[in-house]
Design a protein around this motif. Structure first.
Motif, mmCIF file in Angstrom:
data_model
loop_
_atom_site.group_PDB
_atom_site.id
_atom_site.type_symbol
_atom_site.label_atom_id
_atom_site.label_comp_id
_atom_site.label_asym_id
_atom_site.label_seq_id
_atom_site.Cartn_x
_atom_site.Cartn_y
_atom_site.Cartn_z
ATOM 1 N N UNK A 192 -29.549 52.202 -2.247
ATOM 2 C CA UNK A 192 -29.059 53.171 -2.717
ATOM 3 C C UNK A 192 -28.329 53.232 -3.607
ATOM 4 N N UNK A 193 -28.174 51.804 -4.459
ATOM 5 C CA UNK A 193 -27.337 51.305 -5.665
ATOM 6 C C UNK A 193 -28.360 52.475 -6.696
ATOM 7 N N UNK A 203 -29.628 59.066 -10.149
ATOM 8 C CA UNK A 203 -29.149 60.188 -10.545
ATOM 9 C C UNK A 203 -28.387 60.401 -11.642
ATOM 10 N N UNK A 204 -27.685 59.290 -11.514
ATOM 11 C CA UNK A 204 -26.886 59.180 -13.102
ATOM 12 C C UNK A 204 -27.578 59.435 -14.620
ATOM 13 N N UNK A 230 -33.328 60.964 -13.571
ATOM 14 C CA UNK A 230 -34.271 60.603 -13.020
ATOM 15 C C UNK A 230 -34.405 60.445 -11.905
ATOM 16 N N UNK A 231 -35.814 61.210 -11.937
ATOM 17 C CA UNK A 231 -36.372 61.435 -10.110
ATOM 18 C C UNK A 231 -36.697 60.793 -9.451
ATOM 19 N N UNK A 232 -36.687 60.574 -8.415
ATOM 20 C CA UNK A 232 -37.234 59.176 -8.469
ATOM 21 C C UNK A 232 -38.507 59.188 -6.927
ATOM 22 N N UNK A 233 -39.398 58.728 -6.984
ATOM 23 C CA UNK A 233 -40.500 59.987 -6.539
ATOM 24 C C UNK A 233 -40.538 59.465 -4.293
ATOM 25 N N UNK A 241 -33.435 52.481 -15.220
ATOM 26 C CA UNK A 241 -33.025 52.352 -13.916
ATOM 27 C C UNK A 241 -32.827 50.802 -13.671
ATOM 28 N N UNK A 242 -33.604 49.962 -13.561
ATOM 29 C CA UNK A 242 -32.794 48.280 -13.404
ATOM 30 C C UNK A 242 -32.223 47.911 -14.369
#
Length: 72
Positions: A21-22, A28-29, A32-35, A51-52
């Motif tokens: 969820x994080x 989203x913030x 970036x679109x996650x597959x 992201x990481x």
């Protein structure tokens, strides 16, 4: 070449859902679109690294708040 299982095992398995969820919140913030299929091979290293990095910052911030007893 053999594939190795990740050595990053969670001490509390239920934490996986919270970490996922994080990951989605941070992505989203950052815009970036996650597959949807879960395959990150087509994503730019810069995006996955961003992201990481943000996840790590947020987890450190949460830990610091818990250690000091301070909540926002």
């Amino acid at each position: 070449m053999s594939r190795r299982k990740s050595s990053n095992t969670l001490i509390i398995p239920q934490a996986q859902q919270a970490l996922d969820q994080l990951k989605y919140e941070v992505a989203q913030e950052l815009g970036i679109q996650i597959p949807q299929d879960g395959y990150y091979g087509y994503m730019a290293s810069r995006d996955t690294g961003a992201i990481g990095g943000h996840i790590t910052r947020r987890l450190v911030q949460i830990a610091e708040q818990q250690l000091t007893g301070f909540k926002r």
